[in-house]
Design an enzyme around this catalytic site. Structure first.
Site, mmCIF file in Angstrom:
data_model
loop_
_atom_site.group_PDB
_atom_site.id
_atom_site.type_symbol
_atom_site.label_atom_id
_atom_site.label_comp_id
_atom_site.label_asym_id
_atom_site.label_seq_id
_atom_site.Cartn_x
_atom_site.Cartn_y
_atom_site.Cartn_z
ATOM 1 N N LYS A 221 -18.538 15.263 -13.264
ATOM 2 C CA LYS A 221 -18.687 15.319 -14.722
ATOM 3 C C LYS A 221 -18.737 16.772 -15.195
ATOM 4 O O LYS A 221 -18.158 17.114 -16.219
ATOM 5 C CB LYS A 221 -19.938 14.552 -15.138
ATOM 6 C CG LYS A 221 -19.765 13.044 -14.920
ATOM 7 C CD LYS A 221 -21.079 12.289 -14.973
ATOM 8 C CE LYS A 221 -20.861 10.797 -14.744
ATOM 9 N NZ LYS A 221 -22.126 10.084 -14.490
ATOM 10 N N ASP B 15 -21.217 12.831 -8.137
ATOM 11 C CA ASP B 15 -20.904 12.234 -9.436
ATOM 12 C C ASP B 15 -21.223 13.203 -10.579
ATOM 13 O O ASP B 15 -20.396 13.415 -11.470
ATOM 14 C CB ASP B 15 -21.680 10.918 -9.605
ATOM 15 C CG ASP B 15 -21.474 10.304 -10.971
ATOM 16 O OD1 ASP B 15 -20.372 9.774 -11.216
ATOM 17 O OD2 ASP B 15 -22.395 10.379 -11.806
ATOM 18 N N GLY C 253 -30.404 -2.882 -9.088
ATOM 19 C CA GLY C 253 -29.017 -2.688 -9.506
ATOM 20 C C GLY C 253 -28.786 -1.329 -10.156
ATOM 21 O O GLY C 253 -27.727 -1.066 -10.709
ATOM 22 N N VAL D 161 -17.678 11.266 -19.025
ATOM 23 C CA VAL D 161 -18.904 12.071 -18.935
ATOM 24 C C VAL D 161 -19.987 11.465 -19.818
ATOM 25 O O VAL D 161 -19.788 11.307 -21.023
ATOM 26 C CB VAL D 161 -18.658 13.534 -19.379
ATOM 27 C CG1 VAL D 161 -19.927 14.369 -19.201
ATOM 28 C CG2 VAL D 161 -17.499 14.148 -18.623
#
Lengths: 176, 313
Positions: B205, B201, B187, B133
């Site tokens: 967490k 995502d 990126g 996290v």
């Protein structure tokens, strides 16, 4: 109803003659009947068609006391134009997003007002420029004190039906 | 400490590179198809060079790494949903061998927290997962530093890619597709950014945070998740006219997990820009704590992994 009922904020709209002592005469019955005076908006520059001065008084009281206050005002000869309109103490801003937003906007707004028990103070619409950029509307809602979460749930319900996404302020955090 | 590193992506290779500066020895590096194992310590540079040129880390099987000599297994394979494999099996096989485990992979502690905790209880080994996290930001350990009963809410920006996209859309009035393409060029976003932009995502967490706060029982099924894919530039400009902006916020409070785009004050603490992450911890007696920093990146996450390794010494 009893005095153990919750204390809520109420707005009383009065029209007073432009004479000395009129305002004091109107405030007496409020204090005498246990109302807690929150604010007085005395629109001295304004006149009603009958030549009186409009005054909006916000009072905190239980529903029973509020009824007594209104009765006492009328007994005292005060012109009460509107009473019991509940005071909206909190403000909530949300942004609605979706491709169908503008075509259903008026229906969406009236459903939000009726289902969330709030008053829409302001709507700003921003039309999207392309298919990938749908329209958005920012709504400023006046809601009853402490009822923001319930209002937000109702807004979400309406938005879900209308296939809109709700971008809401963060509950509990800094919401400005 | 002897470290065996499973996963040779950005985090795994960064842990390998930085291990010696923390006086650790790398005795194994493995990926999904092969492994390099040496109980006396690997030549990390040579292994990583082989991975770069031949796309293979060594001649051993990945199972040999789990069976080899190490004090701590670093689990840094990609996060998977559902059964959290193969990460889950890596973690349990190390714990069953009474070794410690440090996770960078969110899957096992997000999707099968109760299962791994049960295996850990029977093990002499300990499992730590602060790197799962907030990257370099110590989130899990900060929550654990308080009595978890006295933490009333944890919320924040937990995905740098989504935050980059929203902050760039807001400052330059650009649309989502445009900024996403730019993020991929830089990126900042992966070729397949789905988990970052659809909220998965950040939700994983939050699930991990909920498991720490409430003693387990949560998976991503328990999170209410909305992504940022449909947030138009017009919504950000309407928010800005009002002194606000929009951020993808994960919110864990009252045993509920909510993830979605939220209005936050434009100059407020939560409106971090770029790929920054921030976590706010609300406590009962000590007010609000804000912790912010780099929430992703190989060296950043590897630093968190090695901080956990340090606690096991």
């Amino acid at each position: 109803m009893s005095d153990r009922d919750p204390v809520r904020a109420h707005t009383v709209r009065l029209e007073l003659d432009d004479e000395p002592g009129e305002l004091l005469n109107a405030l007496g019955p409020i204090a005498d009947n246990g109302g807690n005076l929150l604010s007085i908006f005395h629109e001295r520059g304004n006149r009603t068609p009958r030549g009186q001065i409009p005054v909006a008084v916000d009072v905190e009281a239980t529903p029973e006391r509020f009824d007594r206050i209104v009765a006492a005002l009328r007994d005292a000869g005060v012109n009460v134009v509107q009473a019991g309109t509940e005071h909206y103490g909190d403000e909530l801003t949300v942004v609605l997003v979706g491709p169908l937003l503008e075509s259903n906007l008026s229906e969406t707004l009236s459903r939000i007002e009726s289902e969330s028990d709030c008053s829409i103070k302001n709507v700003t619409l921003s039309i999207g420029e392309s298919a990938t950029d749908p329209s958005s509307a920012r709504l400023r809602l006046a809601v009853h004190t402490g009822a923001s979460d319930a209002a937000l749930d109702a807004v979400r319900g309406v938005a879900y039906d209308q296939e809109l996404q709700v971008i809401s302020p963060l509950a509990g955090g800094e919401s400005a | 400490m002897k470290l065996a590193i499973m996963g040779a992506g950005a985090v795994g290779t960064s842990v390998a590179e930085l291990a010696s500066t923390y006086d650790h020895t790398v005795t194994g590096i493995g990926d999904s198809s092969s492994a390099a194992v040496d109980p006396d310590g690997l030549d990390v540079g040579a292994v990583l060079e082989r991975k770069r040129t031949n796309n293979t880390v060594g001649r051993s099987a990945p199972e040999d790494l789990l069976d080899g000599e190490y004090d701590v297994l670093i689990e840094a394979t990609p996060t998977t949903l559902g059964d959290a494999e193969p990460g889950y099996s890596h973690v349990t096989s190390a714990l069953e061998r009474d070794r410690h485990v440090v996770l960078a992979n969110k899957g096992p502690v997000a999707e099968r927290y109760d299962d791994v905790r049960r295996v850990e209880q029977k093990s002499e080994g300990t499992m730590l997962f602060d790197a799962t996290v907030g990257g370099a930001i110590p989130v899990v350990s900060t929550i654990e530093a308080f009595d978890s009963d006295s933490v009333t809410a944890v919320r924040g920006v937990l995905n740098g890619t989504a935050n980059f996209i929203l902050s760039r859309m807001a400052t330059d009035s650009l649309d989502y597709e445009h900024v996403l393409a730019e993020a991929q060029d830089l990126g900042v976003a992966e070729a397949d950014p789905t988990f970052d932009v659809d909220g998965t995502d950040a939700a994983l967490k939050c699930v991990i945070i909920a498991n720490v706060l409430y003693g387990g029982g949560y998976t991503i099924e328990d999170a209410l998740v909305e992504g940022i894919q449909n947030v138009p530039a017009s919504a950000l400009s309407l928010a800005a006219e009002d002194g606000r902006t929009i951020r993808l916020i994960g919110d864990v409070a009252d045993e509920r997990i909510l993830v979605g785009p939220r209005l936050v004050p434009e100059s407020g603490t939560l409106a971090v820009s770029g790929t920054q992450n921030i976590v706010q911890i609300e406590t009962q007696h000590a007010g609000r704590l804000n912790v912010s920093g780099r929430g992703a990146g190989g060296h950043e996450t590897a630093t968190a992994v090695l901080r956990d390794v340090g606690l096991l010494e």
